[in-house]
Design an enzyme around this catalytic site. Structure first.
Site, PDB file in Angstrom:
ATOM      1  N   LYS A 187      38.509  33.230  51.050  1.00 45.17           N
ATOM      2  CA  LYS A 187      38.458  34.634  50.624  1.00 45.17           C
ATOM      3  C   LYS A 187      38.612  35.580  51.810  1.00 45.17           C
ATOM      4  CE  LYS A 187      35.673  33.772  46.493  1.00 45.17           C
ATOM      5  NZ  LYS A 187      34.285  33.654  45.986  1.00 45.17           N
ATOM      6  N   GLU A 247      44.146  40.379  42.739  1.00 45.99           N
ATOM      7  CA  GLU A 247      42.840  41.011  42.946  1.00 45.99           C
ATOM      8  C   GLU A 247      41.704  40.021  42.724  1.00 45.99           C
ATOM      9  OE1 GLU A 247      41.925  44.599  43.701  1.00 45.99           O
ATOM     10  OE2 GLU A 247      40.293  43.254  44.219  1.00 45.99           O
ATOM     11  N   ASP A 269      34.594  28.209  50.666  1.00 45.64           N
ATOM     12  CA  ASP A 269      35.042  29.213  49.692  1.00 45.64           C
ATOM     13  C   ASP A 269      35.181  30.587  50.354  1.00 45.64           C
ATOM     14  OD1 ASP A 269      35.344  30.235  46.843  1.00 45.64           O
ATOM     15  OD2 ASP A 269      33.521  31.299  47.431  1.00 45.64           O
ATOM     16  N   GLU A 312      28.473  24.230  41.660  1.00 46.16           N
ATOM     17  CA  GLU A 312      29.130  23.054  41.100  1.00 46.16           C
ATOM     18  C   GLU A 312      28.273  21.814  41.382  1.00 46.16           C
ATOM     19  OE1 GLU A 312      32.844  23.212  40.446  1.00 46.16           O
ATOM     20  OE2 GLU A 312      32.943  25.357  40.861  1.00 46.16           O
ATOM     21  N   VAL A 337      39.495  37.321  45.343  1.00 41.30           N
ATOM     22  CA  VAL A 337      38.428  37.587  46.315  1.00 41.30           C
ATOM     23  C   VAL A 337      37.068  37.772  45.629  1.00 41.30           C
ATOM     24  CG1 VAL A 337      37.697  38.974  48.274  1.00 41.30           C
ATOM     25  CG2 VAL A 337      40.113  38.557  47.911  1.00 41.30           C
ATOM     26  N   THR A 368      45.163  27.952  37.554  1.00 40.87           N
ATOM     27  CA  THR A 368      44.797  26.536  37.659  1.00 40.87           C
ATOM     28  C   THR A 368      43.760  26.386  38.771  1.00 40.87           C
ATOM     29  OG1 THR A 368      46.562  25.965  39.229  1.00 40.87           O
ATOM     30  CG2 THR A 368      47.135  25.917  36.888  1.00 40.87           C
TER      31      THR A 368
END
Lengths: 368, 368
Positions: free
Chosen positions: B227, B152, B223, B212, B155, B99
């Site tokens: 990560k 996995e 972001d 975006e 990232v 999601t």
């Protein structure tokens, strides 16, 4: 805690660096990896052989300058390397082959590996000769005898290329590989870009210890040819002989070629590439290629090496890192030993993790 | 042959791409991997929920345009996603959470993961929220219930960064990591180097589908911050919150800054870096850095991502590859499922290998 007894065949830079790792941080590694390492035999063309089945005390040997080391006078020592006898008869779990690379027939290393596997001993090696020229046969021999034949260090020293392909690409189809697999030629090409001529660049590489007195194997692509055979045979399931791999070195590249390329945003690299053809066979070639700036290998500079894996679902994944170095190559042997441990003597869950991860998992288990 | 029943939570681009992989090449994958995959439940905020414990026929669903998909009229379908009930009650082996990422508290994905783990189901996810904000707690919850929590794809999409650190770096100490982990900002920096101004570069990135409508998360480093937390917590054993990670985006970099850098042979990159301090704690920061040309991340261009691992014995090893993409991210989920299989249901020797390798091993075994 388990323990592996090692026989070191060849005591040049690489196996000496492995002995240093074991001597200097063996306890820490044992705690992390869950097994101890002990050297029970060393053979060397110049130093002779040394056998101590209760474990050789490495520190005094490592205190002697490499050129002056002689085992003849020591208890368990002999001026004769006695390779066949040591490999076959001394009770070792793993034979670590790190003698010189013979690009023609792989000998005597091929025989060393065969003797060990036939005697039911695991083998790890950094020697390109046996892997490139007899890899399939030796792999079958290992399978027949229920032991492992590991050779991560034969391609990019400790940079984990072969093991990456095997362990983290499950479900992918690798359609081709391209590599910069010789740091010496890559360094020389970088110097040519700076406007230096080839003889001067070669001399500079020799001064830095990158190039041998005879730079032919590096400059003419022979070294890359062997590495590409190993990579293609292992990762693409090919069965290539030297004659199957087209080879062209960098010696005919002129300063003008390099200037022209730079002016177009291109960089000359000595690239080993292998591609699966539509009929399933593999085409492999070593040649200088002028790569565009956005190519994943274009930015690989100096002595750094890299392999780009082309895949169906992920596109290109590239791994870069050192391609040479005593400690770096000795680490490849250590990683081979870890792989042997994981395959033969460990549950999946006890597979060694990098230290912090292990500490964290333990913590989590205790908390859980 | 074994089989895993999957519940797909969220049916946007990534889980839809996973369904495509299963639908289009499930048989081939089963042959290669040694297990089959079957989807028994799908939930989606807009489409509702669909349950078929004998396996959902995926092809008809995939033939419908994503925006027009509705499960309400179908047998086993409902207009309500009923996430909690589906995750807790439908008999699935693995819950695949894909999601949207909530960077503040990770909800509702954190709850999805908790429900699944508590019900004894494995979880794999590409959702940064739960992993970055509650990774340690969820990892412990998984351990308590004897199941796996794999991520996995959180990232670098399918580029195997976390699994590389865990599986091929045994015996190494990772002292720090540096990554280019946002393709949008990396693409924009590349365009700035071409002399384009920031608004135009952002518009170009939006046109290509990299950015975006609101580019803040990419451009301002939010972001990358998430990560980097995942990477540092997983690979360096840190326990970082968002407040622990300094963050600076690329929006204040001027065309003049970029020109100045290029003239000195430097390249601006948005770098997430984490380093172990002498006292064992980890310092982490996200900021633009002008990297020298020989830095392993300097040549990483356009939408490509990369992580450089700094280690004690090998120096720097860098892995680069895609950092986004539907199929690439779906592959990360497949690689998570393979990892679950290897950990819980397979001997070490039957670990899936890339197809050609498997064929070769079989061949060798038969010959042997």
């Amino acid at each position: 805690m388990g323990r592996y007894d090692l026989a070191l065949i060849g005591f040049g830079g690489v196996n000496r660096a492995l002995a240093e790792l074991i001597s200097q941080r063996g306890d820490r590694l044992a705690e992390e990896l869950g097994f101890a390492l002990r050297v029970v035999a060393i053979t060397d063309l110049r130093a002779g052989s040394l056998i101590e089945t209760d474990g050789i005390d490495l520190a005094p040997l490592l205190a002697v300058e490499p050129g002056e080391l002689s085992f003849a006078g020591l208890p368990g020592g002999d001026a004769d390397p006695r390779n066949e006898w040591v490999i076959r008869e001394v009770p070792a779990d793993i034979v670590v082959e790190a003698t010189f690379t013979n690009p023609t027939d792989g000998e005597p290393a091929c025989s060393h590996v065969r003797w060990a596997l036939t005697a039911g001993k695991h083998v790890c090696t950094t020697n390109k000769g046996p892997v490139a020229l007899a890899g399939r046969e030796l792999g079958q021999l290992a399978a027949e005898h229920g032991v492992s034949f590991e050779f991560e260090g034969a391609v990019l020293s400790g940079t984990p290329i072969l093991r990456t392909a095997r362990r983290v690409f499950g479900g992918l189809e690798i359609t081709g590989v391209q590599g910069i697999m010789n740091g010496t030629s890559n360094y020389i090409l970088g110097r040519l870009e700076e406007g230096i001529d080839l003889p001067t660049a070669i001399a500079a590489a020799q001064e830095l210890g990158y190039a041998e007195a005879d730079p032919t194997a590096d400059v003419e692509g022979h070294d890359v040819q062997l590495k590409l055979m190993i990579l293609a045979n292992h990762v693409l399931g090919a069965d290539l002989c030297r004659e199957d791999v087209f080879r062209e070195g960098i010696s005919h590249i002129t300063p003008q070629d390099v200037r022209d390329a730079v002016s177009k945003g291109l960089r000359w690299k000595l690239v080993g590439s292998a591609t699966r053809r539509a009929d399933g066979t593999v085409e492999a070639r070593v040649a200088p290629v002028a790569l565009p700036g956005h190519h994943p290998l274009a930015g690989v500079s100096g002595p750094v090496n890299a392999v780009a894996f082309h895949t169906d679902l992920l596109g290109t994944v590239t791994v870069s890192g050192p391609g040479a170095g005593r400690i770096e190559t000795a680490y490849a042997l250590l990683s081979d030993i870890i792989a042997i441990h994981q395959r033969h003597h460990a549950d999946d869950d006890t597979a060694p993790l990098p230290r912090v991860l292990q500490a964290r998992v333990l913590q989590e288990t205790h908390r859980g």
